[in-house]
Write a protein that holds these residues in place. Structure first.
Motif, PDB file in Angstrom:
ATOM      1  N   ALA A 222       1.017  -6.375   3.562  1.00 33.29           N
ATOM      2  CA  ALA A 222       1.833  -6.143   2.391  1.00 33.29           C
ATOM      3  C   ALA A 222       2.560  -6.574   2.188  1.00 33.29           C
ATOM      4  CB  ALA A 222       2.372  -4.381   2.533  1.00 33.29           C
ATOM      5  N   ALA A 224       5.485  -5.397  -1.483  1.00 24.89           N
ATOM      6  CA  ALA A 224       6.269  -4.990  -2.354  1.00 24.89           C
ATOM      7  C   ALA A 224       6.266  -5.885  -4.322  1.00 24.89           C
ATOM      8  CB  ALA A 224       7.021  -4.372  -1.954  1.00 24.89           C
ATOM      9  N   CYS A 270       6.087   0.640  -8.618  1.00 23.24           N
ATOM     10  CA  CYS A 270       5.963   0.364  -7.434  1.00 23.24           C
ATOM     11  C   CYS A 270       4.725  -0.565  -7.074  1.00 23.24           C
ATOM     12  CB  CYS A 270       6.043   0.472  -6.264  1.00 23.24           C
ATOM     13  SG  CYS A 270       6.141  -0.206  -4.227  1.00 23.24           S
ATOM     14  N   GLY A 272       1.633  -2.077  -4.686  1.00 24.84           N
ATOM     15  CA  GLY A 272       1.940  -2.190  -3.365  1.00 24.84           C
ATOM     16  C   GLY A 272       0.680  -2.909  -2.562  1.00 24.84           C
ATOM     17  N   ALA A 278      -2.261  -0.363   1.566  1.00 29.29           N
ATOM     18  CA  ALA A 278      -0.388  -0.578   1.662  1.00 29.29           C
ATOM     19  C   ALA A 278      -0.104   0.989   1.416  1.00 29.29           C
ATOM     20  CB  ALA A 278       0.538  -1.434   0.765  1.00 29.29           C
ATOM     21  N   ILE A 280       2.499   2.700  -0.155  1.00 33.19           N
ATOM     22  CA  ILE A 280       4.055   3.334  -0.545  1.00 33.19           C
ATOM     23  C   ILE A 280       5.186   4.254  -0.904  1.00 33.19           C
ATOM     24  CG2 ILE A 280       4.416   2.307  -3.325  1.00 33.19           C
ATOM     25  CD1 ILE A 280       1.051   1.061  -3.511  1.00 33.19           C
ATOM     26  N   ALA A 344       6.425  -1.403   0.487  1.00 31.34           N
ATOM     27  CA  ALA A 344       5.217  -1.406   0.735  1.00 31.34           C
ATOM     28  C   ALA A 344       5.093  -1.195   2.057  1.00 31.34           C
ATOM     29  CB  ALA A 344       4.110  -2.041  -0.168  1.00 31.34           C
TER      30      ALA A 344
END
Length: 361
Positions: A222, A224, A270, A272, A278, A280, A344
């Motif tokens: 993952a 972020a 956000c 991810g 992922a 989050i 993430a």
């Protein structure tokens, strides 16, 4: 005089392919289209020599020894017959089909000596059988992906490989990758290799190419990222990026931060990316402690915490494959001027990014 034959009475057709007569046991290749007639020649070395035909095809191996005169009594495929002459012991197949493809051996029965060997190939356009190619592959980033594709048909098909990309409307974009042959070997696979690959087969008889799509799915850790929006409209993400409001610039000189006046409404989104998808999470710092605000789990399940009283969460449309986007929106009051963490994670890795909301003087 004893005479042998592989099999029996048949109706002759006008289309006949004859192989030149030879006296050694080298394999002779012969090809014919379905429904044509094929003749395999085998010469006796003496008038009373006993011969037999042995046939090895995908349906099995069979040896038949029959007098031509008694051929009609045997329930063998009537497309096959013998031509038993003084010095000839030839086999004729009328209206050949796929099951006839294989090896045909004429053998001296007593001496057990192979006199003639024929390799019969059925002429067909190239095709890819259902069991003759790789199924979709899932591999971790950095590994090696091996795709294989076996095409059938004769003459022997040529095989090439392509990448097939689909746009948002499902339209295909095809690109040759310059690899030919049954095996496509991709080493050090990256997430950019996550795509559809096409095996394409053709030969001289092909009116249309045969093809089969195979998917490579790449698992990776993952990652972020985040964006900040001025959100004065509603608490939902909408259908497009424009629905999120005005995207705000973030200061990145030392750390990520943005300055805002008290009382304005912001959205933190956000992003991810990762495969598998992922999870989050949004956190914020309060009194020196890191406190979870909300989580976007698998299956688009949102789990809010007691902090949600002053935060609203929503799922936003993804911008690309293997990405999920999760928004929290809030009014910036005194206790909201702090650090926010976008996190993430999946089974292959965890990544975080932090932004600070500072009060504008």
């Amino acid at each position: 005089m004893l005479k042998s034959v592989y099999v029996l009475l048949a109706v002759m057709t006008l289309l006949t392919k004859t192989v030149a007569r030879r006296t050694n046991s080298d394999v002779k290749l012969i090809s014919a289209k379905p429904t044509e007639q094929v003749r395999f020649d085998c010469r006796k070395r003496s008038e009373d020599e006993v011969l037999l035909w042995r046939i090895i095809t995908k349906t099995g191996s069979k040896v038949e020894r029959k007098k031509c005169a008694d051929a009609g009594e045997d329930p063998i495929d009537v497309r096959k017959k013998c031509v038993d002459e003084r010095y000839g012991y030839d086999l004729i197949i009328t209206r050949i089909n796929d099951d006839d493809e294989g090896i045909y051996e004429c053998t001296a029965a007593i001496q057990k000596e192979v006199l003639e060997v024929y390799d019969l190939r059925i002429e067909r356009e190239a095709f890819i059988p259902e069991t003759a190619y790789s199924k979709d592959v899932t591999i971790r980033e950095g590994g090696t992906a091996k795709l294989w594709c076996n095409a059938s048909g004769y003459p022997v098909p040529n095989i090439k490989w392509q990448i097939v990309e689909l746009d948002s409307n499902g339209r295909e974009s095809v690109q040759d990758i310059g690899i030919q042959g049954k095996l496509l070997n991709i080493q050090n696979v990256s997430r950019h290799c996550d795509n559809w690959y096409r095996c394409v087969a053709s030969n001289e008889l092909s009116r249309n190419e045969a093809s089969q799509n195979i998917r490579i799915r790449v698992n990776f850790g993952a990652m972020a990222d985040f964006d900040v929006y001025s959100d004065d409209r509603d608490d939902q993400c909408g259908d497009t990026v424009d629905d999120l409001g005005e995207k705000l610039g973030v200061n990145t000189s030392r750390s990520y931060y943005i300055e805002k006046k008290q009382g304005v409404r912001l959205s933190l989104v956000c992003s991810g990316s990762g495969s598998p998808n992922a999870t989050i999470e949004w956190f914020r710092y309060q009194g020196g402690n890191r406190i979870k605000i909300s989580t976007l789990g698998l299956g688009n399940q949102i789990v809010d915490t007691k902090q949600i009283g002053s935060f609203v969460s929503a799922i936003c449309p993804s911008l690309f494959q293997d990405e999920r986007r999760f928004k929290i929106s809030f009014v910036v009051l005194d206790d909201k001027f702090t650090k926010y963490v976008c996190r993430a994670s999946n089974e292959y890795g965890v990544d975080e990014m932090t932004i600070t909301i500072k009060k504008r003087p």
